[in-house]
Scaffold this motif. Sequence first.
Motif, PDB file in Angstrom:
ATOM      1  N   ASP A 175       0.259   2.748   4.850  1.00 31.59           N
ATOM      2  CA  ASP A 175      -1.303   2.080   4.662  1.00 31.59           C
ATOM      3  C   ASP A 175      -2.438   2.747   4.480  1.00 31.59           C
ATOM      4  OD1 ASP A 175      -0.486  -0.938   4.939  1.00 31.59           O
ATOM      5  OD2 ASP A 175       0.841   0.063   6.018  1.00 31.59           O
ATOM      6  N   ASN A 232       2.468  -4.238  -0.657  1.00 33.16           N
ATOM      7  CA  ASN A 232       1.684  -5.560  -1.335  1.00 33.16           C
ATOM      8  C   ASN A 232       0.719  -5.122  -2.149  1.00 33.16           C
ATOM      9  OD1 ASN A 232       0.996  -4.978   1.419  1.00 33.16           O
ATOM     10  ND2 ASN A 232      -0.271  -7.194   1.078  1.00 33.16           N
ATOM     11  N   HIS A 233      -0.129  -4.118  -1.725  1.00 38.87           N
ATOM     12  CA  HIS A 233      -1.332  -3.698  -2.249  1.00 38.87           C
ATOM     13  C   HIS A 233      -0.961  -2.982  -3.573  1.00 38.87           C
ATOM     14  CE1 HIS A 233      -4.860  -4.882   0.252  1.00 38.87           C
ATOM     15  NE2 HIS A 233      -3.763  -5.184   1.078  1.00 38.87           N
ATOM     16  N   HIS A 237       8.365  -2.001   3.492  1.00 40.10           N
ATOM     17  CA  HIS A 237       6.723  -1.808   3.805  1.00 40.10           C
ATOM     18  C   HIS A 237       6.619  -3.084   4.967  1.00 40.10           C
ATOM     19  CE1 HIS A 237       2.337  -1.791   3.514  1.00 40.10           C
ATOM     20  NE2 HIS A 237       2.406  -3.282   3.298  1.00 40.10           N
ATOM     21  N   ASP A 267       1.452   0.505   0.539  1.00 40.32           N
ATOM     22  CA  ASP A 267      -0.039   0.581   0.447  1.00 40.32           C
ATOM     23  C   ASP A 267      -0.633   1.889   0.365  1.00 40.32           C
ATOM     24  OD1 ASP A 267      -0.051  -2.409   0.602  1.00 40.32           O
ATOM     25  OD2 ASP A 267      -0.688  -2.527   2.497  1.00 40.32           O
ATOM     26  N   HIS A 296       2.401  -2.103   6.661  1.00 39.68           N
ATOM     27  CA  HIS A 296       1.959  -3.497   6.567  1.00 39.68           C
ATOM     28  C   HIS A 296       0.996  -3.876   7.526  1.00 39.68           C
ATOM     29  CE1 HIS A 296       0.975  -6.894   4.231  1.00 39.68           C
ATOM     30  NE2 HIS A 296       1.963  -7.857   5.012  1.00 39.68           N
TER      31      HIS A 296
END
Length: 267
Positions: free
Chosen positions: A8, A73-74, A179, A43, A223
């Motif tokens: 992240d 996800n990003h 993640h 991320d 995450h």
Amino acid sequence: MKIAILSDIHEGLNRKRSGSDVFGLLQEWLDQHEPDVFIISGDMASGPEKSLGLLNRLQSGFPKTQVLYVHGNHDVYHEDAVDAYHKLLQFGGNLGNGPVDLNEEWVVIGDGGWYDYTLGMEEFTDEQFSAGQFNDFTWPDKIHVHWPENDRAITGKYLEKLENWLMANQEKNIILVNHFVPFAHFLQVKNDPAWDFFNAMMGSKGVGQLAEKYGVQKMIFGHIHTRYHEEYKGIDCICNPLGYFPHEWVHDTAHEEIGSTIKVIEI
Ligand SMILES: [Fe+2]
Ligand SMILES: [Fe+2]
């Protein structure tokens, strides 16, 4: 063997918000500490092009450090998430390409994964989670990530892939990387549905079940922007996100935050 762990990083967002060269500071840290392996559990940035560019720069800048990665996800914010997924496989250290042996004893297995609402509140239906809206807030993945199938089906494919790799590596010590959150234990439950509703999008129990079933030694994820390092169900669980500046950071400067956050473990 020294393994550095971080997730992240959200490079663009944190660079803009903090006004600091987050990526440059990361490079500086690697230059000083020279870990043998650097595991980035998702991320990295927003969208596959940016994430891929940063990963390639990192690996070519530090050839002595093996950079391993799973998407978040990003990283798959794109008009076609499958395209984004495949684009990111161009990075050789993307664990979606297959397990990576660290030595004769240890193997790293992983992939980005997804969420299937198995960590969600029972009061809500699949339809509600699938819409991803509570009050006025829409879960951003619903706007920025476009899979050809529903969340459960996508997660199921990741679980199948991970299980095959886990089965094939039973004679080794396994570090599993994903993640998303593998155990409900690591969720924050605030007894406020405006928050708790979105725990459905935090991960999948399936990953935790695989970790237990195949006796993995270490489970690395991200995450949730909360840092954890604890033994849970006999597994060394590590969630080590940089998270968002400023409210999720402990320090005022990116230099201090990055330097104090990156975790180094020895195997
Ligand atoms: Fe994140
Ligand atoms: Fe994420």
